[in-house]
Design a protein around this motif. Structure first.
Motif, PDB file in Angstrom:
ATOM      1  N   ALA A  65       0.856  -1.192   0.000  1.00 34.26           N
ATOM      2  CA  ALA A  65       0.000   0.000   0.000  1.00 34.26           C
ATOM      3  C   ALA A  65       0.887   1.235   0.000  1.00 34.26           C
ATOM      4  O   ALA A  65       1.632   1.480   0.949  1.00 34.26           O
ATOM      5  CB  ALA A  65      -0.917  -0.010   1.218  1.00 34.26           C
ATOM      6  N   VAL A  68      -3.076   6.729  -0.900  1.00 29.72           N
ATOM      7  CA  VAL A  68      -4.505   6.641  -0.620  1.00 29.72           C
ATOM      8  C   VAL A  68      -5.205   7.854  -1.214  1.00 29.72           C
ATOM      9  O   VAL A  68      -4.685   8.971  -1.151  1.00 29.72           O
ATOM     10  CB  VAL A  68      -4.774   6.598   0.895  1.00 29.72           C
ATOM     11  N   LEU A  70      -9.333   9.559  -1.379  1.00 25.45           N
ATOM     12  CA  LEU A  70     -10.679   9.449  -0.829  1.00 25.45           C
ATOM     13  C   LEU A  70     -11.703   9.958  -1.829  1.00 25.45           C
ATOM     14  O   LEU A  70     -11.487  10.971  -2.499  1.00 25.45           O
ATOM     15  CB  LEU A  70     -10.782  10.246   0.476  1.00 25.45           C
ATOM     16  N   VAL A  75     -12.547   4.540  -0.511  1.00 24.49           N
ATOM     17  CA  VAL A  75     -11.111   4.738  -0.378  1.00 24.49           C
ATOM     18  C   VAL A  75     -10.407   3.957  -1.479  1.00 24.49           C
ATOM     19  O   VAL A  75     -10.641   2.754  -1.639  1.00 24.49           O
ATOM     20  CB  VAL A  75     -10.587   4.257   0.997  1.00 24.49           C
ATOM     21  N   TRP A  76      -9.579   4.655  -2.238  1.00 26.13           N
ATOM     22  CA  TRP A  76      -8.737   4.016  -3.247  1.00 26.13           C
ATOM     23  C   TRP A  76      -7.343   3.836  -2.672  1.00 26.13           C
ATOM     24  O   TRP A  76      -6.766   4.780  -2.121  1.00 26.13           O
ATOM     25  CB  TRP A  76      -8.652   4.881  -4.502  1.00 26.13           C
ATOM     26  N   VAL A  77      -6.779   2.641  -2.811  1.00 27.87           N
ATOM     27  CA  VAL A  77      -5.429   2.365  -2.318  1.00 27.87           C
ATOM     28  C   VAL A  77      -4.544   1.981  -3.506  1.00 27.87           C
ATOM     29  O   VAL A  77      -4.824   1.010  -4.212  1.00 27.87           O
ATOM     30  CB  VAL A  77      -5.412   1.234  -1.270  1.00 27.87           C
ATOM     31  N   GLN A  79      -1.269   0.426  -5.083  1.00 29.95           N
ATOM     32  CA  GLN A  79      -0.391  -0.666  -4.628  1.00 29.95           C
ATOM     33  C   GLN A  79       0.733  -0.975  -5.617  1.00 29.95           C
ATOM     34  O   GLN A  79       1.269  -2.087  -5.606  1.00 29.95           O
ATOM     35  CB  GLN A  79      -1.242  -1.918  -4.375  1.00 29.95           C
ATOM     36  N   CYS A 349      -6.395   8.153   6.875  1.00 24.54           N
ATOM     37  CA  CYS A 349      -6.158   6.830   6.299  1.00 24.54           C
ATOM     38  C   CYS A 349      -4.692   6.734   5.890  1.00 24.54           C
ATOM     39  O   CYS A 349      -4.219   7.520   5.072  1.00 24.54           O
ATOM     40  CB  CYS A 349      -7.064   6.610   5.088  1.00 24.54           C
ATOM     41  N   ALA A 351      -1.444   4.657   4.355  1.00 33.62           N
ATOM     42  CA  ALA A 351      -0.918   3.554   3.543  1.00 33.62           C
ATOM     43  C   ALA A 351       0.367   3.076   4.199  1.00 33.62           C
ATOM     44  O   ALA A 351       1.342   3.830   4.272  1.00 33.62           O
ATOM     45  CB  ALA A 351      -0.656   4.027   2.124  1.00 33.62           C
ATOM     46  N   LEU A 357      -3.802  -0.911   4.699  1.00 35.86           N
ATOM     47  CA  LEU A 357      -4.479   0.336   5.025  1.00 35.86           C
ATOM     48  C   LEU A 357      -4.812   0.383   6.508  1.00 35.86           C
ATOM     49  O   LEU A 357      -5.408  -0.547   7.059  1.00 35.86           O
ATOM     50  CB  LEU A 357      -5.774   0.469   4.218  1.00 35.86           C
TER      51      LEU A 357
END
Length: 373
Positions: A65, A68, A70, A75-77, A79, A349, A351, A357
């Protein structure tokens, strides 16, 4: 083995509680510049310490991660080589995975969500600038891909003279500005490469663009003309590798890896074309050091707090009401490297690389709560 040993030492030091924080604050004050009043009795500027902590409310294991973004309750992470993950944060204490995106779909180093229309703008390691329609986040539609010089590492979207632009940090190739007003037909409108080693992140402030670059502590400052021509002003050279830059009002916060965090005051920000002839100024107010420093990101929070993402050391929380003499109020240990964070009200949030997360809440006494919509 060495990583495990470092984590153990940090946890032991952290367990000393208030004593370690007081000691760190003392070291912090010594490191600050231009603030003799904070160390003297006569005319001293006294800032009462506040109690504040990041409280973990949820943990979602995910590999690598890195960043991040929002989007309302989603929530988009990012990677990296592992693709990306979309989560629903309707209940912050129990996030649910909505969809995973394979590396064949996306390999993001960073992304940002913008509205009207809802769009995910992605700095993709191999594809360059990628734009998705995310009106339905669980069923995104690819709108375009734009090849960029170097490796797209970070993006900041802004509005300029009625156009939507994206400033992109390009590893090995400096800064690229793209016109994404038509998200189906983005185009490069400006580019600058001044011997850049590896551009990490970018932040826009009106007509100014701040580029965090690893080269010689290189925080680079550019202006932007109405013609979309870049005006290179100068490079701030202080020790360390500039990893990130964040802005809140007239303060600029920069991450410098093992050289900690620098706080500047930004003055003379150009508001029109003619004002570009006068270079803006960055006044160095303070440099924050801790022995465990490997600062990767800096994130301003509500109520004049600053989150410093300190790699394996987790997240350090500073009170920056007096930016010349910040106070370390607490630290939050993360299971793995704290890479970056995104904020909505008092929700943070984080990473945390292979730990995934971490959803945390900023608690300040007296307590105030806000829940994501």
């Amino acid at each position: 083995m060495q990583r495990a040993l470092r984590k153990f030492i940090r946890r032991v030091v952290s367990s000393l509680g208030t004593l370690s924080l007081v000691a760190s604050a003392m070291v912090l004050l010594v490191a600050c510049r231009n603030s003799p009043e904070s160390l003297s009795g006569n005319g001293a500027k006294v800032v009462s310490p506040r109690k504040a902590h990041l409280i973990q409310v949820a943990h979602v294991p995910l590999p690598t991660a890195r960043a991040v973004a929002l989007q309302g309750r989603f929530v988009w992470v990012a990677q990296n080589f592992a693709g990306a993950t979309l989560l629903d944060l309707s209940d912050p204490t129990s996030p649910t995975i909505v969809r995973r995106f394979a590396p064949t779909d996306l390999q993001p180093l960073h992304f940002q969500v913008v509205d009207k229309p809802p769009t995910l703008v992605v700095a993709d390691r191999f594809r360059g600038l990628v734009i998705w329609d995310v009106a339905s986040p669980d069923q995104p539609t690819s709108l375009s891909e734009l090849r960029l010089p170097g490796i797209a590492t970070h993006v900041d979207v802004f509005t300029f003279n009625g156009r939507r632009l994206a400033a992109v940090a390009c590893g090995g190739e400096g800064l690229t500005v793209c016109d994404i007003t038509d998200p189906r037909a983005p185009r490069i409108v400006a580019h600058a490469n001044r011997g850049t080693d590896y551009s990490r992140r970018v932040k826009t402030v009106g007509r100014l663009i701040l580029l965090a670059d690893n080269f010689d502590g290189g925080l680079k400052v550019f202006g932007l003309r109405d013609s979309l021509e870049l005006v290179p002003y100068y490079q701030v050279r202080i020790p360390g590798f500039c990893e990130a830059a964040a802005v809140k009002e007239d303060l600029v916060f920069c991450a410098y890896r093992t050289y900690g965090t620098a706080i500047f005051r930004l003055k003379n920000v150009p508001t029109n074309e003619s004002a570009l002839d006068t270079p803006p100024t960055l006044e160095l107010l303070c440099q924050l050091y801790r022995t465990k420093d490997y600062v990767r990101d800096v994130v301003p929070l509500e109520n004049d707090f600053l989150a410093v993402l300190n790699s394996e050391g987790g997240v350090d929380l500073y009170d920056v009401r007096d930016p010349q003499a910040p106070l370390l109020v607490s630290d939050f240990l993360t299971p793995d490297v704290a890479m970056s964070a995104a904020v909505l009200h008092n929700w943070v949030c984080v990473a945390a690389w292979d730990a995934g997360l971490l959803v945390t809440r900023l608690e300040v006494q007296p307590k105030s709560a806000a829940v994501p919509e």
